[in-house]
Structures are given as C-alpha cells and as structure tokens.
Design an enzyme around this catalytic site. Sequence first.
Site, PDB file in Angstrom:
ATOM      1  N   HIS A   1       0.738  -1.331   0.133  1.00 20.10           N
ATOM      2  CA  HIS A   1      -0.056  -0.160  -0.020  1.00 20.10           C
ATOM      3  C   HIS A   1       0.929   1.171   0.090  1.00 20.10           C
ATOM      4  O   HIS A   1       2.088   1.312   0.491  1.00 20.10           O
ATOM      5  CB  HIS A   1      -0.797  -0.169   1.334  1.00 20.10           C
TER       6      HIS A   1
ATOM      7  N   ASP B   1       2.566  -4.330   7.853  1.00 17.08           N
ATOM      8  CA  ASP B   1       1.477  -3.676   7.701  1.00 17.08           C
ATOM      9  C   ASP B   1       0.160  -4.576   7.863  1.00 17.08           C
ATOM     10  O   ASP B   1      -0.308  -5.351   6.935  1.00 17.08           O
ATOM     11  CB  ASP B   1       1.545  -2.984   6.382  1.00 17.08           C
TER      12      ASP B   1
ATOM     13  N   GLN C   1      -5.357  -4.860   7.013  1.00 18.12           N
ATOM     14  CA  GLN C   1      -6.408  -5.622   6.805  1.00 18.12           C
ATOM     15  C   GLN C   1      -6.246  -7.029   6.973  1.00 18.12           C
ATOM     16  O   GLN C   1      -6.916  -8.052   6.862  1.00 18.12           O
ATOM     17  CB  GLN C   1      -6.350  -5.813   5.007  1.00 18.12           C
TER      18      GLN C   1
ATOM     19  N   LYS D   1     -10.727   0.237  10.738  1.00 15.19           N
ATOM     20  CA  LYS D   1     -11.007  -1.005   9.881  1.00 15.19           C
ATOM     21  C   LYS D   1     -11.422  -2.197  10.682  1.00 15.19           C
ATOM     22  O   LYS D   1     -11.555  -3.401  10.230  1.00 15.19           O
ATOM     23  CB  LYS D   1      -9.786  -1.510   9.231  1.00 15.19           C
TER      24      LYS D   1
ATOM     25  N   CYS E   1      -4.811   2.728  -3.565  1.00 14.99           N
ATOM     26  CA  CYS E   1      -3.434   2.973  -3.045  1.00 14.99           C
ATOM     27  C   CYS E   1      -2.497   1.969  -3.225  1.00 14.99           C
ATOM     28  O   CYS E   1      -1.581   1.952  -2.285  1.00 14.99           O
ATOM     29  CB  CYS E   1      -3.635   3.388  -1.270  1.00 14.99           C
TER      30      CYS E   1
HETATM   31  C1  LIG Z   1      -2.900  -2.367   3.568  1.00 12.12           C
HETATM   32  C2  LIG Z   1      -3.349  -0.985   4.009  1.00 12.12           C
HETATM   33  N1  LIG Z   1      -2.293  -0.303   4.702  1.00 12.12           N
HETATM   34  C3  LIG Z   1      -2.471   0.633   5.043  1.00 12.12           C
HETATM   35  C4  LIG Z   1      -3.735   1.593   4.797  1.00 12.12           C
HETATM   36  C5  LIG Z   1      -3.851   2.779   5.302  1.00 12.12           C
HETATM   37  O1  LIG Z   1      -4.642   2.872   6.407  1.00 12.12           O
HETATM   38  P1  LIG Z   1      -5.205   4.056   6.993  1.00 12.12           P
HETATM   39  O2  LIG Z   1      -5.993   3.960   8.208  1.00 12.12           O
HETATM   40  O3  LIG Z   1      -5.874   4.962   5.902  1.00 12.12           O
HETATM   41  O4  LIG Z   1      -4.045   4.910   7.486  1.00 12.12           O
HETATM   42  C6  LIG Z   1      -4.785   0.749   4.316  1.00 12.12           C
HETATM   43  C7  LIG Z   1      -5.932   1.412   4.076  1.00 12.12           C
HETATM   44  N2  LIG Z   1      -6.578   1.023   2.800  1.00 12.12           N
HETATM   45  C8  LIG Z   1      -7.854   1.633   2.108  1.00 12.12           C
HETATM   46  C9  LIG Z   1      -7.480   2.932   1.732  1.00 12.12           C
HETATM   47  S1  LIG Z   1      -6.578   3.118   0.171  1.00 12.12           S
HETATM   48  C10 LIG Z   1      -8.235   0.870   1.191  1.00 12.12           C
HETATM   49  O5  LIG Z   1      -9.483   1.272   0.719  1.00 12.12           O
HETATM   50  O6  LIG Z   1      -7.853  -0.334   0.925  1.00 12.12           O
HETATM   51  C11 LIG Z   1      -4.478  -0.646   3.767  1.00 12.12           C
HETATM   52  O7  LIG Z   1      -5.410  -1.376   3.100  1.00 12.12           O
END
Ligand SMILES: Cc1ncc(COP(=O)(O)O)c(CN[C@@H](CS)C(=O)O)c1O
Length: 409
Positions: free
Chosen positions: A124, A201, A204, A227, A367
């Site tokens: 990401h 990371d 998910q 999430k 992303c």
């Molecule tokens: C693997 C992974 N790593 C980092 C992030 C960022 O999470 P934040 O809470 O926004 O900081 C995400 C968030 N992906 C969202 C927004 S692009 C998606 O629709 O897939 C993610 O999936």
Amino acid sequence: ADAIDVEAIREEFPILQREFDGQQVVYLDNAATTQTPDPVVDAMSDYYRESNANVHRGIHHLSQEASEAYEVAHDRVAEFINADGREEIIFTKNTTEGENLLAYSWGLAELGPEDTVVLTEMEHHASLVTWQQIAKRTGASVEYIRVDETGRLDMDHAAELIDDDTAIVSAVHVSNTLGTVNPVSELTDLAHEHGALSFIDGAQAVPNRPVDVTEIDADFYAFSGHKMAGPTGIGVLYGKQNLLEDLNPYLYGGGMIRKVTFEDSTWGELPWKFEPGTPPIAEAVGLHAAVDWLEAIGMDRIETHEEELAAYAYDRLEAEEDVEIYGPEGGPDRGGLVSFNLEGVHAHDLTSIMNDHTIAVRAGDHCTQPLHDKLGVPASTRASFYVYNTRDEVDKLVAALDDARQLFA
Ligand SMILES: Cc1ncc(COP(=O)(O)O)c(CN[C@@H](CS)C(=O)O)c1O
C-alpha cells in the site's frame, strides 16, 4: 467453530438498514473502513457524557478516570495482539502515521547508502511511498519482492533479495487489492537471518483474523481502529520494547517528556514518549470497545466467515466469462476481499452502476498504483467483506453486472 450469527450482528448496525432510492444499502467497502456497532458508539458517547477530561494523570477525578481509560486501552490492545504490554503499543492516528513514525524515528536515523529496504510489489502507498521517500533522503535503496501470476509473493525471489545489505523488510500481511495472505512469519525469519528488522502492515489482518505479533516475531506491526469496527482517528504501531527504547521520537510536545530545560529535554517512558500532545482519548475508548466486541464474536470465526464469503464471491465472479479477478483463488491464501474488472467497462463506471443498486464497492487503484501498473490495468473494482455481510449480498453484486454489460460493454 460454529458460524457467526450474521442477522444478530446486523441488529447492532442501524446504518445497514438505511435505504437509498428504496433499496437497502449493501455495504461491501470494508477494506476502506468498517461500520461501527452500537456498543462502540455507546462507549464513546458515554465517555464524552461522563468521563471527558484531558489525560496525563491530572489531579482531579475526571482526569484520573480519563487517564485510566486511555492507558487501559493500551493494555487491551496489547492483549489482543499478544504483545508484552502497553509499553509496546503506541496509539497513532492510523496505520499510515504508524508507518511514518517508524520511517522517521528509525529510518532517518539508521538508513544509509549501503542499506536496502525490501518491500513487496503489493505494498500500500502508506508503506511504499513512505519507505521510497525515506530511502531517497538517506541514500538507501529500495527493492521489491515479486508478485507471481497467482497474486502470491515469489518467496524464492524474497530469499534472493533479503541479504546482509537489507536493513528492513516491510510487507503487507493481507493485500488490500489482491486479498493475498502473505507468509509474514517466513518473511520475518528471512529478515532476522540477515540481521534486518521486519515491519508488517496489518491494516487488513488485525480486523479480520487472529494476529499474534509474538508468534510472527515482527519487530513492528501497524493497523487502524476504523477497519476493525472502531472509530477513525486512532491506529496502533506495535514495536518490540527493546527497539522502541532505543528510538527517538520525531514528534515533540507535552506528555512525551521527562524533563525540559531551556537547553535540552529528555523523553518520558514508553509508550508515552511517542504520544505527544492530547491523544485520541474517546477513540481509545472506542477501540477498546471494538476489541471487546470482536473478541466476543471470535477472531477465528470472523476469519472463517470472511474466507468463505470471499471464496463464494471468487467462484461466482470466476463463472462470469467476461470478469477478470486478481489474486489467489478462494481459500486460506485469500482474505475477505475480491478485486476484479468487467471486460469493456471501466471500474469507475461499474462502481457507479453498483451504486445505482445501492451496492457500495470501491473503484480505483486502492492506493496500490505500482501493483495496478504491473497488472496492466488502470483500476479495479473491489468488494470487501466483514462480519455483517452475506452470500445474498454477493449475489446482488453479481446480478448488477448485467446492467453494466447492457449500458457499457
Ligand atoms: C494494507 C493497507 N495499509 C495501510 C492502509 C492505510 O490505512 P489508514 O487507516 O488510511 O492509515 C490501508 C487502508 N486502505 C484503504 C484506503 S486506500 C483501502 O480502501 O484499501 C491498507 O489497506
């Protein structure tokens, strides 16, 4: 483990009863953010109504209550991911900020021209762009573990790339685009064999399956509250205590110091050293409630529910000869999401047709632009599942493809 009671769970989400143009919402955008159950909303409302005060151990009763709630939320998260204790749990704004904290506090200080940062092609932007920019500033180089044609990591290539020049391996636990579940323990072992750190990371993964950071042996691990049925505005960076002790903060202010003089300052103890200023107190209360709520269902049951739903969606979409799906087939290698394209229809057009049926999915690069470049497509449509989704909702998604075919194909 027996199946979760989806209907009972849906009762705790009034938002899922909402209708647009007379159609009940079908919310399949959980990888972007999950919905918030009543117990989490109530916990945060109760906090504001009854215990709201600033933290850092004020003298008065309300501040002591708020400080206790805020600190205990760290303990609860530590228990949830099997960390050693609150000293290893830093509350951030989100996963992105956690990755930046590591890159600025450790990366800027430790990386140099002789170092390599090993990422994967499915990272990401929160980690890919962060490490790419920190590498530019420090002269370090960045290498990417290949994703093979099934959407899995090429672990032979990983073993080739991770060597004694590797300073850190940064990998996504579950891809938010492919759904691929990566072998994070194996990647961590490879990093450690070469004296490198491992950052995972888990945005998910923590919401969707049991995660044990001690078993993985990751040095750092990040995820987001929004999430995992929790509020926005709070995330977690886990770090091994001995490593965090040696890191200097990169954000300064009140609450993170031990002593300040006009000449210099010394830092407070963990985790407060990395939590300057007024933190997300109500959000910490909400995150604590979300952890309680998820554990009451059971993370292994949530994992099974999502794996089965994603496998069902995969099979239904696979049966459509004009649909291309990205990532592994349904099963233990795929988390609770499916990204795909309908031949002759741009993902944005398909997603707006889905919205005509009040089906909420996501279109775009999620992303992960470099990954989409590698896939040879500008965008994809992604359906992502959570505890309140059903097979019936997958059927609605597949049925809506016909409208798109008539209109666009
Ligand atoms: C693997 C992974 N790593 C980092 C992030 C960022 O999470 P934040 O809470 O926004 O900081 C995400 C968030 N992906 C969202 C927004 S692009 C998606 O629709 O897939 C993610 O999936």
